[in-house]
Scaffold this active site. Sequence first.
Site, PDB file in Angstrom:
ATOM      1  N   LYS A  80      44.921  78.129 -25.836  1.00 36.09           N
ATOM      2  CA  LYS A  80      45.784  79.129 -26.459  1.00 36.09           C
ATOM      3  C   LYS A  80      46.134  78.668 -27.860  1.00 36.09           C
ATOM      4  CE  LYS A  80      47.826  83.044 -25.079  1.00 36.09           C
ATOM      5  NZ  LYS A  80      47.213  84.079 -24.220  1.00 36.09           N
ATOM      6  N   GLY A 180      59.042  96.069 -21.801  1.00 38.44           N
ATOM      7  CA  GLY A 180      58.103  95.781 -22.879  1.00 38.44           C
ATOM      8  C   GLY A 180      57.041  96.845 -22.998  1.00 38.44           C
ATOM      9  N   GLY A 182      54.603  97.110 -25.532  1.00 37.03           N
ATOM     10  CA  GLY A 182      53.554  96.774 -26.490  1.00 37.03           C
ATOM     11  C   GLY A 182      52.245  97.408 -26.063  1.00 37.03           C
ATOM     12  N   VAL A 184      49.852  96.396 -24.024  1.00 34.47           N
ATOM     13  CA  VAL A 184      49.609  96.351 -22.587  1.00 34.47           C
ATOM     14  C   VAL A 184      50.626  97.188 -21.828  1.00 34.47           C
ATOM     15  CG1 VAL A 184      49.505  94.864 -20.553  1.00 34.47           C
ATOM     16  CG2 VAL A 184      48.504  94.085 -22.710  1.00 34.47           C
TER      17      VAL A 184
END
Length: 365
Positions: A80, A180, A182, A184
């Site tokens: 990552k 959330g 966003g 996705v």
Amino acid sequence: MGVFKNEAFAGHEQVVFCHDATSGLKAIIAVHSTALGPAAGGCRMWSYASDDEALRDALRLSKGMSYKNAMAGLDLGGGKAVIIGDAKKDKSEALFRAFGRFVEGLSGKYITAEDVGISVSDMEIVARETAHVGGLNTGKAASGDPSPFTARGTYNGIVAAVRHRLARENLKGLRVAVQGLGHVGWHLCEELHAAGAKLIVADINDAVVQKAVATFGASAVSCDEILFYNVDVLAPCALGAVLNEQTIPRIKAPIVAGAANNQLASATDGHLLRLQKILYAPDYVINAGGIINVAGEIGGRYDRASVERKVANIHDVLLDIFKRADHEGRSTSDVADSMAQEKILQAQQLHGNDMQIGKTAKNVA
């Protein structure tokens, strides 16, 4: 900044601190394991409060990618990257090209892609400096934004959790709280809405919340309130560590199944969820759709049908974890960790044997 003594270090193979004075780039690339193949995982851009916070995030996310790729059955290790900065103000071509050069310097050991704060167009700039990038719109095997695949896999996981915990074969009429909105989270709302679920949503961006209300007939609540709403499924799709010893006792949902990475603040929180009789879908299993899609690009031959089959299989993998957890009296997170660790260990042992065989053959020759 102590790396080796950091609680999130977890035996990482390599941690690279990247700085480019001209562009202002400050980034960390963490490679947790290459036992199964090159380390693959997205790049996140975030305004971290400190370098230590950025390092901890990179380490936790990298380890999660090792487990995610192992559980998805991919020939990829875990890595990552995090870029320290405000994604709304600090982006530039020079910054992403500098990041690309650092990725290129790892000679294919790490493959990057989009994550929080990073877009496909940002990765297109990175790709000018390195071929070790996935999730692009252009190129021989480009498949574009992987977010819809992450959302589809998360949806499949929610279906599995509902089947196991609520004995329901569909989501019609079920109340799902999505934290959330966003890329996705929004695509997940589309999937859930199409399946007849009733949505409760929250996001720090009020405009996207109002758009969800208008588009899906969703109910809007505050970011602080949504975790504790009386719903059938809680789907965390923002940042991590939202499941902890303070929040878990207040959660009313019988199922937690969302796309956010590192939802558990600590390893013991999975056990706490089990004690609260909350079925938890381990995050790195349920949200693997995006990396499955990116993996489909590696090698230059993208097969969408194969990708879709693997994303659909997330449902069955989670059902297996749920059943094993029930049978063994363990938390789902512990079961998933054990399964992932076993896959990685087997690969390490195989590589060790291969190296020994090669050494012996050379000596004989």
